[in-house]
Structures are given as C-alpha cells and as structure tokens.
Design an enzyme around this catalytic site. Sequence first.
Site, PDB file in Angstrom:
ATOM      1  CG  ASP A 132      -6.617  -4.452  -3.711  1.00 45.50           C
ATOM      2  OD1 ASP A 132      -7.249  -3.582  -3.088  1.00 45.50           O
ATOM      3  OD2 ASP A 132      -5.378  -4.503  -3.749  1.00 45.50           O
ATOM      4  CG  ASP A 168      -1.986   1.022   1.231  1.00 47.25           C
ATOM      5  OD1 ASP A 168      -2.959   0.893   0.471  1.00 47.25           O
ATOM      6  OD2 ASP A 168      -1.842   1.987   1.999  1.00 47.25           O
ATOM      7  CG  HIS A 218      -5.633  -3.218  -0.066  1.00 43.15           C
ATOM      8  ND1 HIS A 218      -4.882  -2.940  -1.203  1.00 43.15           N
ATOM      9  CD2 HIS A 218      -5.185  -2.368   0.908  1.00 43.15           C
ATOM     10  CE1 HIS A 218      -4.031  -1.976  -0.939  1.00 43.15           C
ATOM     11  NE2 HIS A 218      -4.182  -1.608   0.334  1.00 43.15           N
TER      12      HIS A 218
END
EC number: 3.1.1.-
Length: 444
Positions: A390, A262, A418
């Site tokens: 995701d 991320d 995710h």
Amino acid sequence: MGNSLRCISQEQDPNQKKPSSVVNGNSSEKHVRRLSLIPSFRRRTLLPSLSCSGSSTSSTSKKGGIKTKKKIRERHHQEQHHHDHEKDSLIQDQTLAATNILFSQTPRNSNSAPPFRRSTSVVYTQPPTAAVAASVGSVSGALTPKKSTYGYVRSSSNRQRSSTDPVLKPNQLLDKELKVEGAETKRFVLVHGGGFGAWCWYKTITLLEKHGFQVDAVDLTGSGVSSFDTNNITSLAQYVKPLLHFFDTLKPTEKVILVGHDFGGACMSYAMEMYPSKIAKAIFISAAMLANAQSTLDLFNQQPDSNYDLMEQVHLFLYANGKKNPPTAVDFDRSLLRDFFFNQSPPKDVALASVSMRPIPFAPVVEKLHVSEKNYGSIRRFYIKTMEDDYAVPVSLQDAMIKSNPPEQVFHLKGSDHAPFFSRPQSLNRILVEISQLPPKKSS
C-alpha cells in the site's frame, strides 16, 4: 448397357437347341465377355432383368426375379447395418482412448484440481520449473510482475503468493460457506474513499450478501453516480450528506456495521459523532482514523518522504476559482493509478477504476474534525491494516494513526495494495465477517 443385352437376347432363335459349353465355347465366351463389361456394383440389378427378358411370358421367372431383388435389398440392408455398427464401435474406442489420456495427465492421489482454470488470477502458485519455463518460451516474461519507472510492482494477475498470504489457493472452494452466528447486526454500510464510489465495493457486496448480510454502499456527494460538481463542495457535512441521509432513514432501534476506506474513514467518523446509537461497530480499512481537531491533510502531512515524489505526481490540483485561490478539488494522473493504488489488483479492476474515479473535493480534506468521547468514543472501532504494497497509506502512517487513536483490535491484510476490495476480496470478506461475529461488550 441394358439395351445392348436385350438385343443379344432377341437375335437368338427361341426354337434353336441350346448349345453345350463344349461345342459352342466361343459363343459362351462371347456372352460372358459382354457381361464382364457390366460394372460389378450394377450386375446384381441387371442380371434379374436379363433373365426376365429371356422368358417374359413365364410367371415363374417373374416370381424368381422379384425374390432375387428382395434378397439383394435385404443383403444390402444387412451390409449397411454392419458398416454403421463398425463405425459406432470405432468412435467409442476413440472416445475411450481420449478419456484415458486425459485422466493419465491428472494426478490421482492428490487434492489438486485438473489443469483447467477458469480464473487467471494466479496460474503459478510456485516458481515454475525449468521445463515449464522452457515450454513458455517467449511469453515467460509474463510470469514475473513488471515494475514501473518508479520501482513499484505493477498490477499483475499472476503475482507469486507469499507463504504467509491468507488468501485461499485457486483449487480451494473460494465460495465455501462461512458460518455466520451471533452477529449483533447483519447489515453493513460501506463508505468509499476519496475519488472512489459505491462501485468499488462490488466484490465485497457480493460476498457479504452470499453469507446472508444486508449491504448498502453509499455514493458521497460528487462521487460515483452523483452528478454534483466536486469543485462546488465546500464542507465535510456537504460531502457526507448522502451518508447522513441514510442514517436518518433507519428505524430507531436498528444498528449497522459501518465500514470506511481511505478518506471514507474521516466521513464515517463524522457520522459516528452524529449517530452513535445506530452504529454497532466501525471498521477502518487503510482509512483516515482522525483524532479530535485533526484534518485529513494534517494526517497525510505525517507521511514519510519515501513516497512523496510519486504522490506529488499522482495528485493534480484543480483550481475552479482561479490559481490565486485555494484548490477546489484533487484529481489523479490516470497513467499512475496502477502504480500508486492498484499495484496488486487485477487488470480489469484497474480499468474499472481508471474510467470511474472522480476528483476529491478539497475543502473536506482540510477541514478539522471534531469528535467526542461520549459519541465517537462509545463506538467499537476496528482497524484493518494493508501492508507493504500500500503506497497511498503506508504502514508507517497506519501505525501512527493506530498509536494516537487506538482501536479495539487491529487486523493485518497481507499481499494487498491500497484497494483490498480488488486485490484481496476473499480475505477482506473473512475479516469483515469475523468482526461482525464478535460479541458485544458487556456494560460495566
């Protein structure tokens, strides 16, 4: 009862001739009738005392009474032993019958495991039959993942597995030893994403260490166990300071494999520019892989409008300096975390994240990253794509990053949300180990 018998014996004259059973039949019947009143279980102990009282002066009678008692005790012991033996035999027969029933319910000519499962992550690998569905009854709804009001699949521990899903089946040995040979370095450094902390890597750390790797997970400033207020973070350098401190402590010749998730992708890119000689490989997991002079906010502005409504509701801007000034941090609506980040993750991990996630500092998100081909570009980069589940970093956005800043190789992780370290830890671990074993490039 014993006293009455002794009284009967004393009333009889010892010099009187013993009557025959024919002449004095009534007397014999009376005596027998008195004896019949004695319960059967007490006759054995009373009869010897009766004979002793009739001839108390006779030593022969005393010896006979003692022998009789001894025989009675021996007979009682034998009967008790026989009873215990029969009871043990019955228990053994019942145990054998139960064992036969158990094995008759388990397929003998297949590799499937017995119907006892410790893990509840996947109970039905295939759609249940009509018989199974009927037996489930009122709880049959648990077999189908629920959907939220936004149409996204909620986290479910019994999601039906796709035929292309690389994760192992439950009846396989998930901890089967992986051969780790030829790795350039056996040390991993894990960088969490925005709002997460080192805690999110607990499964990955366990799996990598089991295969002989040394693993370090860093808490960035204001994340995890860091007590720093995220509203007071004003730059990317301040945010990644714990990661930079880690590299400062490494030996001059020591190298690591750097992994980011991320927003951690932007943080590891900052470290790659500063410590290129200490990083053997860089792995981006659904992460921000920025180009030069690009910010994370610029990157996410490229996201399609399909998830805009949900993204807008998940993220809550914090204004520690007042609403007339820019936001200082971005928090999350806890009720939407499952839909947005963890729609395929186990409920226990969703609960862990909901009480552990912290706000993301806003200043590092809008800061443009400056990287060079000499430093950042000299490190081998790999990208692990999470696929259609995701919603935080959609496939289209990941493809755009890969196209504008191509890595050496791209890996696909199907069936993951995710957070693959929660939803697909085994598959993620195998990819990380595979990348670690890729031989170093030959210098031209």
